[in-house]
Design a protein around this motif. Structure first.
Motif, PDB file in Angstrom:
ATOM      1  N   GLU A  96       0.802  -1.210   0.000  1.00 28.52           N
ATOM      2  CA  GLU A  96       0.000   0.000   0.000  1.00 28.52           C
ATOM      3  C   GLU A  96       0.844   1.274   0.000  1.00 28.52           C
ATOM      4  OE1 GLU A  96      -2.512  -0.405   3.443  1.00 28.52           O
ATOM      5  OE2 GLU A  96      -1.060   0.595   4.731  1.00 28.52           O
ATOM      6  N   SER A  98       0.409   5.197   1.389  1.00 24.43           N
ATOM      7  CA  SER A  98      -0.404   6.073   2.225  1.00 24.43           C
ATOM      8  C   SER A  98       0.225   7.454   2.245  1.00 24.43           C
ATOM      9  CB  SER A  98      -0.542   5.519   3.645  1.00 24.43           C
ATOM     10  OG  SER A  98       0.723   5.400   4.246  1.00 24.43           O
ATOM     11  N   ALA A 124      -4.952   9.200   3.591  1.00 19.22           N
ATOM     12  CA  ALA A 124      -5.626   8.234   2.724  1.00 19.22           C
ATOM     13  C   ALA A 124      -4.610   7.187   2.279  1.00 19.22           C
ATOM     14  CB  ALA A 124      -6.245   8.926   1.520  1.00 19.22           C
ATOM     15  N   THR A 125      -5.143   6.040   1.883  1.00 26.16           N
ATOM     16  CA  THR A 125      -4.309   4.902   1.488  1.00 26.16           C
ATOM     17  C   THR A 125      -4.881   4.267   0.236  1.00 26.16           C
ATOM     18  OG1 THR A 125      -3.766   4.496   3.809  1.00 26.16           O
ATOM     19  CG2 THR A 125      -3.419   2.669   2.304  1.00 26.16           C
ATOM     20  N   SER A 126      -3.998   3.723  -0.592  1.00 27.91           N
ATOM     21  CA  SER A 126      -4.442   2.978  -1.775  1.00 27.91           C
ATOM     22  C   SER A 126      -3.547   1.760  -1.967  1.00 27.91           C
ATOM     23  CB  SER A 126      -4.418   3.877  -3.019  1.00 27.91           C
ATOM     24  OG  SER A 126      -3.112   4.292  -3.291  1.00 27.91           O
ATOM     25  N   PHE A 137       0.141   2.748  -8.303  1.00 28.16           N
ATOM     26  CA  PHE A 137      -0.843   3.016  -7.257  1.00 28.16           C
ATOM     27  C   PHE A 137      -1.627   4.268  -7.608  1.00 28.16           C
ATOM     28  CE2 PHE A 137       3.280   4.683  -5.968  1.00 28.16           C
ATOM     29  CZ  PHE A 137       3.017   6.015  -5.698  1.00 28.16           C
ATOM     30  N   GLN A 138      -2.752   4.433  -6.964  1.00 31.25           N
ATOM     31  CA  GLN A 138      -3.569   5.642  -7.087  1.00 31.25           C
ATOM     32  C   GLN A 138      -3.079   6.616  -6.030  1.00 31.25           C
ATOM     33  OE1 GLN A 138      -6.256   6.276  -9.232  1.00 31.25           O
ATOM     34  NE2 GLN A 138      -6.252   8.341  -8.406  1.00 31.25           N
ATOM     35  N   PRO A 140      -3.843   8.873  -3.374  1.00 32.55           N
ATOM     36  CA  PRO A 140      -5.145   8.795  -2.705  1.00 32.55           C
ATOM     37  C   PRO A 140      -5.774  10.099  -2.221  1.00 32.55           C
ATOM     38  CG  PRO A 140      -3.410   8.154  -1.191  1.00 32.55           C
ATOM     39  CD  PRO A 140      -2.750   8.425  -2.515  1.00 32.55           C
ATOM     40  N   SER A 146      -3.679   8.392 -11.089  1.00 39.61           N
ATOM     41  CA  SER A 146      -2.935   7.166 -10.810  1.00 39.61           C
ATOM     42  C   SER A 146      -1.485   7.391 -11.199  1.00 39.61           C
ATOM     43  CB  SER A 146      -3.531   5.988 -11.576  1.00 39.61           C
ATOM     44  OG  SER A 146      -3.453   6.218 -12.961  1.00 39.61           O
TER      45      SER A 146
END
Length: 170
Positions: A96, A98, A124-126, A137-138, A140, A146
């Motif tokens: 992840e 964050s 936020a986390t993705s 990753f996005q 977040p 992305s």
């Protein structure tokens, strides 16, 4: 009884190990992926196929071990300016990404909103995907695009809006 190691074989093994690290994500097995460095925005591709470059679109992104500092400027088709400046902390693992907002400023001249600030400290986390040399990753926070890091390249994509092409400069 002691065995001797051929120095040529040891050197070859060391060089192969270094080459494997360079060819991979730059991490040893079990270590978190790294995106540290400074990236410069090279160009932007718009949905209609138009390509933009400096001075119509400018950007610099720096990731340290703990912080992300992001600045971008773009002109829309009518010549109105749009810019974002952001400072945050981040953490990247194989699973992840964050981020915690410290400072976020948007100047949306074209949208008529002027300058807005976010100092909320939101987090936020993705999820993260790591495959070979590619880390995806996005981003977040703030509806950001992305991200895909591969070697010294970084691509930011917001569907229907743009694809930004970045290169590591340091």
């Amino acid at each position: 009884m002691w065995s001797t190691v051929n120095p040529k074989n040891a050197l070859a093994a060391l060089l192969l190990g270094i080459a494997a690290l360079i060819a991979g994500t730059g991490q040893a097995a079990g270590e978190a992926p790294s995106i540290e460095g400074t990236y410069k925005l090279v160009s932007r591709e718009l949905p209609n196929g138009t390509k933009q470059g400096p001075p119509d679109v400018l950007g610099l992104l720096t990731y340290t071990k703990e912080y992300r500092n992001f600045n971008i400027y773009a002109k829309d088709a009518t010549g109105k300016s749009f810019s974002i400046s952001s400072i945050s902390t981040y953490n990247l693992t194989e699973k992840e990404y964050s981020e915690k907002n410290i400072y976020y400023m948007v100047n949306d001249e074209g949208g008529g909103k002027g300058v807005t600030y976010d100092l909320s400290g939101s987090t936020a986390t993705s999820p993260v995907s790591v495959k070979d040399r590619r880390i995806e990753f996005q981003l977040p926070l703030h509806g950001e695009p992305s991200a895909a890091f591969e070697g010294d390249k970084f691509t930011a994509t917001r569907k229907g809006a743009f694809i930004d092409y970045w290169e590591r400069v340091k």
